[in-house]
Design a protein around this motif. Structure first.
Motif, PDB file in Angstrom:
ATOM      1  N   ALA A  29       0.807  -1.221   0.000  1.00 33.61           N
ATOM      2  CA  ALA A  29       0.000   0.000   0.000  1.00 33.61           C
ATOM      3  C   ALA A  29       0.843   1.275   0.000  1.00 33.61           C
ATOM      4  CB  ALA A  29      -0.917   0.002   1.221  1.00 33.61           C
ATOM      5  N   TRP A  30       2.094   1.190   0.493  1.00 33.12           N
ATOM      6  CA  TRP A  30       2.941   2.386   0.552  1.00 33.12           C
ATOM      7  C   TRP A  30       3.719   2.592  -0.749  1.00 33.12           C
ATOM      8  CZ3 TRP A  30       2.113   5.761   4.305  1.00 33.12           C
ATOM      9  CH2 TRP A  30       1.621   5.323   5.543  1.00 33.12           C
ATOM     10  N   ASN A  31       4.170   1.478  -1.364  1.00 36.54           N
ATOM     11  CA  ASN A  31       4.960   1.544  -2.592  1.00 36.54           C
ATOM     12  C   ASN A  31       4.512   0.437  -3.539  1.00 36.54           C
ATOM     13  OD1 ASN A  31       7.229   3.567  -1.817  1.00 36.54           O
ATOM     14  ND2 ASN A  31       7.274   2.074  -0.137  1.00 36.54           N
ATOM     15  N   ASP A  32       4.498   0.724  -4.839  1.00 31.36           N
ATOM     16  CA  ASP A  32       4.039  -0.293  -5.789  1.00 31.36           C
ATOM     17  C   ASP A  32       5.081  -1.373  -6.058  1.00 31.36           C
ATOM     18  OD1 ASP A  32       5.849   1.093  -7.348  1.00 31.36           O
ATOM     19  OD2 ASP A  32       4.376   1.849  -8.779  1.00 31.36           O
ATOM     20  N   LEU A  59      -0.380 -23.233  17.010  1.00 30.59           N
ATOM     21  CA  LEU A  59       0.289 -21.947  17.098  1.00 30.59           C
ATOM     22  C   LEU A  59      -0.356 -21.107  18.194  1.00 30.59           C
ATOM     23  CD1 LEU A  59       2.487 -20.323  15.476  1.00 30.59           C
ATOM     24  CD2 LEU A  59       0.582 -19.254  14.288  1.00 30.59           C
ATOM     25  N   SER A  60       0.458 -20.630  19.128  1.00 34.12           N
ATOM     26  CA  SER A  60      -0.029 -19.805  20.226  1.00 34.12           C
ATOM     27  C   SER A  60       0.340 -18.338  20.038  1.00 34.12           C
ATOM     28  CB  SER A  60       0.547 -20.311  21.550  1.00 34.12           C
ATOM     29  OG  SER A  60       0.284 -19.413  22.600  1.00 34.12           O
ATOM     30  N   ARG A  61       1.560 -18.113  19.573  1.00 37.62           N
ATOM     31  CA  ARG A  61       2.004 -16.737  19.319  1.00 37.62           C
ATOM     32  C   ARG A  61       2.962 -16.735  18.150  1.00 37.62           C
ATOM     33  NH1 ARG A  61       7.117 -14.174  21.578  1.00 37.62           N
ATOM     34  NH2 ARG A  61       7.671 -15.175  19.603  1.00 37.62           N
ATOM     35  N   ILE A  62       2.839 -15.711  17.303  1.00 39.78           N
ATOM     36  CA  ILE A  62       3.808 -15.506  16.242  1.00 39.78           C
ATOM     37  C   ILE A  62       4.130 -14.022  16.188  1.00 39.78           C
ATOM     38  CG2 ILE A  62       2.021 -15.391  14.444  1.00 39.78           C
ATOM     39  CD1 ILE A  62       4.145 -16.730  12.571  1.00 39.78           C
ATOM     40  N   SER A  63       5.412 -13.713  16.153  1.00 35.53           N
ATOM     41  CA  SER A  63       5.875 -12.326  16.145  1.00 35.53           C
ATOM     42  C   SER A  63       6.765 -12.107  14.937  1.00 35.53           C
ATOM     43  CB  SER A  63       6.639 -12.020  17.437  1.00 35.53           C
ATOM     44  OG  SER A  63       7.055 -10.670  17.466  1.00 35.53           O
ATOM     45  N   PHE A  64       6.394 -11.138  14.119  1.00 36.72           N
ATOM     46  CA  PHE A  64       7.135 -10.815  12.905  1.00 36.72           C
ATOM     47  C   PHE A  64       7.917  -9.521  13.125  1.00 36.72           C
ATOM     48  CE2 PHE A  64       3.114 -12.835  11.776  1.00 36.72           C
ATOM     49  CZ  PHE A  64       3.494 -13.855  10.908  1.00 36.72           C
ATOM     50  N   GLU A  65       9.216  -9.561  12.904  1.00 35.83           N
ATOM     51  CA  GLU A  65      10.050  -8.360  12.932  1.00 35.83           C
ATOM     52  C   GLU A  65      10.313  -7.949  11.488  1.00 35.83           C
ATOM     53  OE1 GLU A  65      10.357  -7.189  15.803  1.00 35.83           O
ATOM     54  OE2 GLU A  65      10.106  -8.929  17.096  1.00 35.83           O
ATOM     55  N   ILE A  66       9.856  -6.758  11.113  1.00 38.59           N
ATOM     56  CA  ILE A  66       9.965  -6.278   9.734  1.00 38.59           C
ATOM     57  C   ILE A  66      11.248  -5.465   9.630  1.00 38.59           C
ATOM     58  CG2 ILE A  66       8.801  -5.019   7.887  1.00 38.59           C
ATOM     59  CD1 ILE A  66       6.181  -5.430   9.560  1.00 38.59           C
ATOM     60  N   LEU A  67      12.221  -5.965   8.889  1.00 34.28           N
ATOM     61  CA  LEU A  67      13.561  -5.379   8.880  1.00 34.28           C
ATOM     62  C   LEU A  67      13.735  -4.274   7.856  1.00 34.28           C
ATOM     63  CD1 LEU A  67      15.586  -8.690   9.279  1.00 34.28           C
ATOM     64  CD2 LEU A  67      14.621  -7.213  11.056  1.00 34.28           C
ATOM     65  N   GLY A  68      12.698  -3.979   7.099  1.00 31.69           N
ATOM     66  CA  GLY A  68      12.764  -2.915   6.097  1.00 31.69           C
ATOM     67  C   GLY A  68      11.745  -3.178   5.012  1.00 31.69           C
ATOM     68  N   LEU A  69      11.841  -2.430   3.929  1.00 28.39           N
ATOM     69  CA  LEU A  69      10.936  -2.613   2.794  1.00 28.39           C
ATOM     70  C   LEU A  69      11.027  -4.054   2.302  1.00 28.39           C
ATOM     71  CD1 LEU A  69      10.231  -0.172  -0.056  1.00 28.39           C
ATOM     72  CD2 LEU A  69      10.955  -2.478  -0.672  1.00 28.39           C
ATOM     73  N   ILE A  70       9.886  -4.629   1.922  1.00 30.74           N
ATOM     74  CA  ILE A  70       9.809  -6.010   1.466  1.00 30.74           C
ATOM     75  C   ILE A  70       9.637  -5.991  -0.048  1.00 30.74           C
ATOM     76  CG2 ILE A  70       8.670  -8.236   1.794  1.00 30.74           C
ATOM     77  CD1 ILE A  70       7.387  -6.961   4.359  1.00 30.74           C
ATOM     78  N   PRO A  71      10.690  -6.187  -0.838  1.00 37.39           N
ATOM     79  CA  PRO A  71      10.579  -6.062  -2.296  1.00 37.39           C
ATOM     80  C   PRO A  71       9.588  -7.055  -2.898  1.00 37.39           C
ATOM     81  CG  PRO A  71      12.878  -6.023  -1.624  1.00 37.39           C
ATOM     82  CD  PRO A  71      12.078  -6.445  -0.424  1.00 37.39           C
ATOM     83  N   LEU A  72       8.941  -6.629  -3.954  1.00 40.81           N
ATOM     84  CA  LEU A  72       8.007  -7.484  -4.690  1.00 40.81           C
ATOM     85  C   LEU A  72       8.829  -8.351  -5.641  1.00 40.81           C
ATOM     86  CD1 LEU A  72       4.929  -7.973  -5.017  1.00 40.81           C
ATOM     87  CD2 LEU A  72       4.975  -6.337  -6.900  1.00 40.81           C
ATOM     88  N   ALA A  73       9.455  -9.376  -5.082  1.00 43.65           N
ATOM     89  CA  ALA A  73      10.377 -10.225  -5.827  1.00 43.65           C
ATOM     90  C   ALA A  73      10.371 -11.608  -5.200  1.00 43.65           C
ATOM     91  CB  ALA A  73      11.779  -9.624  -5.804  1.00 43.65           C
TER      92      ALA A  73
END
Length: 266
Positions: A29-32, A59-73
């Motif tokens: 949504a932020w970048n195409d 699954l009881s808990r899942i935690s995602f750490e987003i390390l930066g932009l996620i390229p569409l690749a």
């Protein structure tokens, strides 16, 4: 490889044992040129489900750490068990894109048992009404991207900036031609929460989340995901999006997202 067109019915195609090609439905949504966190979270959950699967844990808990932009690749997901156990285990997933780690996720899988049903009880707030009582909510009025175009959302009455209750669902599968769990399906929609009750318009300021943490008390049911969401901004650029997660049988978990709130670069 180029992303597939919007005519497809999946978020990803598997291209090898641990690598997937995103379709245009994953577009952020932020970048195409980036992936939305929601479908990639579903993909990670799908990969964790397939890692040393056991019927006696959930699954009881899942935690995602987003390390930066996620390229569409092309997206590689590796999973390892870092704390094995008979009743409690911890697994870790890493997402690699273009040679760099983009997301790290850790998930607790806990033993399930039928002999504790007599003490069950849920204090999480329920959605006040089902999706049939909502009005169509046009996420594309504020946002852009293939992922938001791929979902159906309806909002319950009384929503406002910073507080809203929305039901969402998608007809798309996580990975083409592969069965996936109701948990992976629900988690593929949870990151929507940061965009459904915005305090300011996303064209005026940035407020991306740097993580997504989900706690579950049971496996969700398929179809609609209910998001009872509030968004808070502190005075110095930190924010928090908090959501109770529900299906049509009631609440099943919570989600939290830490936000960085700032103006667009000059």
């Amino acid at each position: 490889m180029a992303a597939r067109s919007l005519a497809t019915v999946s978020y990803y195609d598997r291209v090898s044992a641990d690598t997937y090609q995103p379709t245009r439905h994953v577009q952020g949504a932020w970048n195409d040129h980036e992936q939305h966190m929601s479908p990639v979270a579903g993909l990670i959950t799908h990969a964790i489900d397939q890692h040393q699967p056991r019927a006696d844990v959930q699954l009881s808990r899942i935690s995602f750490e987003i390390l930066g932009l996620i390229p569409l690749a092309a997206t590689t997901v590796t999973v390892e068990t870092i704390r094995p156990g008979r009743t409690i285990e911890l697994v870790e997933a890493t997402v690699l894109i273009e040679g760099r780690p983009r997301i790290r996720a850790r998930a607790w899988r806990l033993a399930v048992s039928d002999d504790v049903a007599g003490v069950s009880g849920v204090e999480l707030p329920a959605m006040p009404a089902g999706p049939e009582h909502g009005e169509p909510y046009d996420a594309l009025a504020e946002w852009k991207g293939g992922f938001l175009a791929s979902i159906e959302t309806v909002a319950l009455p009384g929503g406002r900036s910073g507080r809203r209750q929305v039901w969402a669902r998608t007809p798309h599968t996580v990975v083409a031609d592969e069965p996936f769990s109701p948990t992976a399906a629900a988690i593929s929609l949870v990151d929507l929460a940061n965009g459904i009750a915005t305090r300011v318009r996303p064209t005026d300021m940035m407020f991306p989340n740097v993580d997504l943490t989900i706690h579950l008390i049971r496996q969700p049911e398929p179809s609609w995901l209910g998001l009872d969401t509030s968004v808070s901004f502190g005075p110095n650029g930190l924010g928090l999006t908090s959501s109770t997660l529900s299906d049509e049988s009631g609440p099943f978990g919570r989600a939290e997202q830490a936000l960085t709130v700032r103006h667009f670069p000059a």
